[in-house]
Design an enzyme around this catalytic site. Structure first.
Site, PDB file in Angstrom:
ATOM      1  N   GLN A 163       0.852  -1.191   0.000  1.00  0.00           N
ATOM      2  CA  GLN A 163       0.000   0.000   0.000  1.00  0.00           C
ATOM      3  C   GLN A 163       0.886   1.239   0.000  1.00  0.00           C
ATOM      4  O   GLN A 163       1.857   1.307   0.741  1.00  0.00           O
ATOM      5  CB  GLN A 163      -0.893  -0.011   1.249  1.00  0.00           C
ATOM      6  CG  GLN A 163      -1.829   1.150   1.382  1.00  0.00           C
ATOM      7  CD  GLN A 163      -2.731   1.005   2.606  1.00  0.00           C
ATOM      8  OE1 GLN A 163      -3.163  -0.081   2.946  1.00  0.00           O
ATOM      9  NE2 GLN A 163      -3.012   2.109   3.267  1.00  0.00           N
ATOM     10  N   ASP A 164       0.543   2.214  -0.840  1.00  0.00           N
ATOM     11  CA  ASP A 164       1.214   3.516  -0.851  1.00  0.00           C
ATOM     12  C   ASP A 164       0.228   4.571  -0.380  1.00  0.00           C
ATOM     13  O   ASP A 164      -0.933   4.568  -0.799  1.00  0.00           O
ATOM     14  CB  ASP A 164       1.686   3.884  -2.264  1.00  0.00           C
ATOM     15  CG  ASP A 164       3.003   3.240  -2.644  1.00  0.00           C
ATOM     16  OD1 ASP A 164       3.419   2.285  -1.969  1.00  0.00           O
ATOM     17  OD2 ASP A 164       3.611   3.685  -3.618  1.00  0.00           O
ATOM     18  N   ASN A 165       0.691   5.469   0.484  1.00  0.00           N
ATOM     19  CA  ASN A 165      -0.138   6.557   1.003  1.00  0.00           C
ATOM     20  C   ASN A 165       0.562   7.883   0.762  1.00  0.00           C
ATOM     21  O   ASN A 165       1.791   7.938   0.681  1.00  0.00           O
ATOM     22  CB  ASN A 165      -0.376   6.382   2.506  1.00  0.00           C
ATOM     23  CG  ASN A 165      -1.080   5.091   2.838  1.00  0.00           C
ATOM     24  OD1 ASN A 165      -1.996   4.681   2.151  1.00  0.00           O
ATOM     25  ND2 ASN A 165      -0.639   4.436   3.886  1.00  0.00           N
ATOM     26  N   HIS A 179       1.991   7.314  15.344  1.00  0.00           N
ATOM     27  CA  HIS A 179       1.075   6.236  15.011  1.00  0.00           C
ATOM     28  C   HIS A 179       1.810   4.911  14.820  1.00  0.00           C
ATOM     29  O   HIS A 179       2.983   4.884  14.468  1.00  0.00           O
ATOM     30  CB  HIS A 179       0.332   6.559  13.711  1.00  0.00           C
ATOM     31  CG  HIS A 179      -0.422   7.833  13.752  1.00  0.00           C
ATOM     32  ND1 HIS A 179      -0.498   8.679  12.668  1.00  0.00           N
ATOM     33  CD2 HIS A 179      -1.122   8.442  14.742  1.00  0.00           C
ATOM     34  CE1 HIS A 179      -1.231   9.735  12.977  1.00  0.00           C
ATOM     35  NE2 HIS A 179      -1.611   9.614  14.232  1.00  0.00           N
ATOM     36  N   LYS A 193       7.294   0.675   7.178  1.00  0.00           N
ATOM     37  CA  LYS A 193       7.041   1.768   6.243  1.00  0.00           C
ATOM     38  C   LYS A 193       8.351   2.279   5.660  1.00  0.00           C
ATOM     39  O   LYS A 193       9.387   2.244   6.319  1.00  0.00           O
ATOM     40  CB  LYS A 193       6.359   2.940   6.958  1.00  0.00           C
ATOM     41  CG  LYS A 193       5.028   2.615   7.590  1.00  0.00           C
ATOM     42  CD  LYS A 193       4.500   3.799   8.385  1.00  0.00           C
ATOM     43  CE  LYS A 193       3.215   3.453   9.091  1.00  0.00           C
ATOM     44  NZ  LYS A 193       2.764   4.539   9.964  1.00  0.00           N
ATOM     45  N   HIS A 245       5.532   6.144  14.626  1.00  0.00           N
ATOM     46  CA  HIS A 245       6.026   7.058  13.602  1.00  0.00           C
ATOM     47  C   HIS A 245       5.178   8.326  13.571  1.00  0.00           C
ATOM     48  O   HIS A 245       3.957   8.277  13.714  1.00  0.00           O
ATOM     49  CB  HIS A 245       5.962   6.371  12.226  1.00  0.00           C
ATOM     50  CG  HIS A 245       6.237   7.301  11.103  1.00  0.00           C
ATOM     51  ND1 HIS A 245       5.236   7.881  10.360  1.00  0.00           N
ATOM     52  CD2 HIS A 245       7.400   7.785  10.620  1.00  0.00           C
ATOM     53  CE1 HIS A 245       5.774   8.664   9.453  1.00  0.00           C
ATOM     54  NE2 HIS A 245       7.087   8.630   9.595  1.00  0.00           N
ATOM     55  N   TYR A 250       4.434   7.445   1.691  1.00  0.00           N
ATOM     56  CA  TYR A 250       5.017   6.284   2.341  1.00  0.00           C
ATOM     57  C   TYR A 250       4.413   4.980   1.842  1.00  0.00           C
ATOM     58  O   TYR A 250       3.249   4.909   1.497  1.00  0.00           O
ATOM     59  CB  TYR A 250       4.943   6.372   3.857  1.00  0.00           C
ATOM     60  CG  TYR A 250       3.577   6.572   4.468  1.00  0.00           C
ATOM     61  CD1 TYR A 250       2.903   5.514   5.067  1.00  0.00           C
ATOM     62  CD2 TYR A 250       2.983   7.824   4.477  1.00  0.00           C
ATOM     63  CE1 TYR A 250       1.665   5.700   5.655  1.00  0.00           C
ATOM     64  CE2 TYR A 250       1.746   8.012   5.070  1.00  0.00           C
ATOM     65  CZ  TYR A 250       1.093   6.951   5.656  1.00  0.00           C
ATOM     66  OH  TYR A 250      -0.141   7.134   6.229  1.00  0.00           O
ATOM     67  N   GLU A 283      -4.894  -0.168  15.218  1.00  0.00           N
ATOM     68  CA  GLU A 283      -4.264   1.154  15.303  1.00  0.00           C
ATOM     69  C   GLU A 283      -3.921   1.523  16.741  1.00  0.00           C
ATOM     70  O   GLU A 283      -4.686   1.258  17.662  1.00  0.00           O
ATOM     71  CB  GLU A 283      -5.244   2.175  14.718  1.00  0.00           C
ATOM     72  CG  GLU A 283      -4.713   3.547  14.551  1.00  0.00           C
ATOM     73  CD  GLU A 283      -5.724   4.454  13.857  1.00  0.00           C
ATOM     74  OE1 GLU A 283      -5.265   5.346  13.147  1.00  0.00           O
ATOM     75  OE2 GLU A 283      -6.941   4.276  14.044  1.00  0.00           O
ATOM     76  N   ASP A 292      -5.385  12.801  17.383  1.00  0.00           N
ATOM     77  CA  ASP A 292      -4.014  12.679  17.877  1.00  0.00           C
ATOM     78  C   ASP A 292      -3.822  13.330  19.241  1.00  0.00           C
ATOM     79  O   ASP A 292      -2.939  12.927  20.001  1.00  0.00           O
ATOM     80  CB  ASP A 292      -3.016  13.249  16.867  1.00  0.00           C
ATOM     81  CG  ASP A 292      -2.795  12.320  15.676  1.00  0.00           C
ATOM     82  OD1 ASP A 292      -3.333  11.197  15.673  1.00  0.00           O
ATOM     83  OD2 ASP A 292      -2.077  12.720  14.747  1.00  0.00           O
TER      84      ASP A 292
END
Length: 181
Positions: free
Chosen positions: A47-49, A62, A72, A119, A132, A143, A170
């Site tokens: 997966q790319d974000n 996170h 990552k 991170h 990332y 999470e 957060d």
């Protein structure tokens, strides 16, 4: 591609080689074979974000836990960010230690964040585009996080706290001690 060991166990700085000519710049941002040979870590990104942020936006700290933990490879595609990682692996020699690195579009540096690390990053430039790769899919049930201003970690985010833009989610994250209990 140059792979450099950071001060934290299994966390690497990845510096792609850039080839410049009159047309511009070409850069191979990741090479699985070269990375695995230099680091000894096998990784399969799935997966790319990408996020866009303004100056002072702080995202993190996170992580995902258990079987859904993610490694990552992070980088600044545009602008400048301060990237921070914290080793949460209790069996690691560097448990509880942090490392930070300024990632910019110009320096092209990337950070490999292994599974078991928290991170986060903050945008230092007027805007940033942050990308990332992840080796596991996002899973909300797995999470976790740590509050950015944790008293135990004493992280230096390079900006004054009155410049921070932090999500409500957060702001509710637990302390390092609570997250690792």
């Amino acid at each position: 591609m140059e792979i450099l060991q950071s001060p934290l166990e299994d966390c690497f700085i990845v510096v792609p080689r850039a080839f410049k000519d009159a047309r511009g710049v070409f850069c191979e941002t990741f090479n699985k074979k070269a990375f695995e040979l230099a680091s000894g870590i096998t990784v399969n990104f799935v997966q790319d974000n990408q996020s866009t942020s303004t100056k002072g936006v702080l995202r993190g700290l996170h992580f995902q836990t258990g079987a859904k933990a993610q490694a990552k490879l992070v980088r600044a595609i545009q602008g400048s960010v301060l990237d921070i990682v914290v080793d949460l692996r209790k069996s690691s020699k560097t448990f509880g230690q942090s490392f930070s690195l300024v990632l910019t579009a110009e320096n092209r540096k990337q950070l490999f964040v292994p599974k078991g690390f928290a991170h986060g990053f903050i945008t230092l430039s007027e805007t940033s585009v942050f990308g990332y790769k992840c080796d596991a899919y996002y899973d909300a049930a797995s999470e976790g996080g740590i509050i950015y201003n944790d008293a135990t970690l004493k992280l230096d985010w390079h900006l004054s706290e009155d410049e921070f833009i932090v999500s409500e989610k957060d702001l509710q994250l637990p302390s390092f001690k609570e997250a690792t209990a």
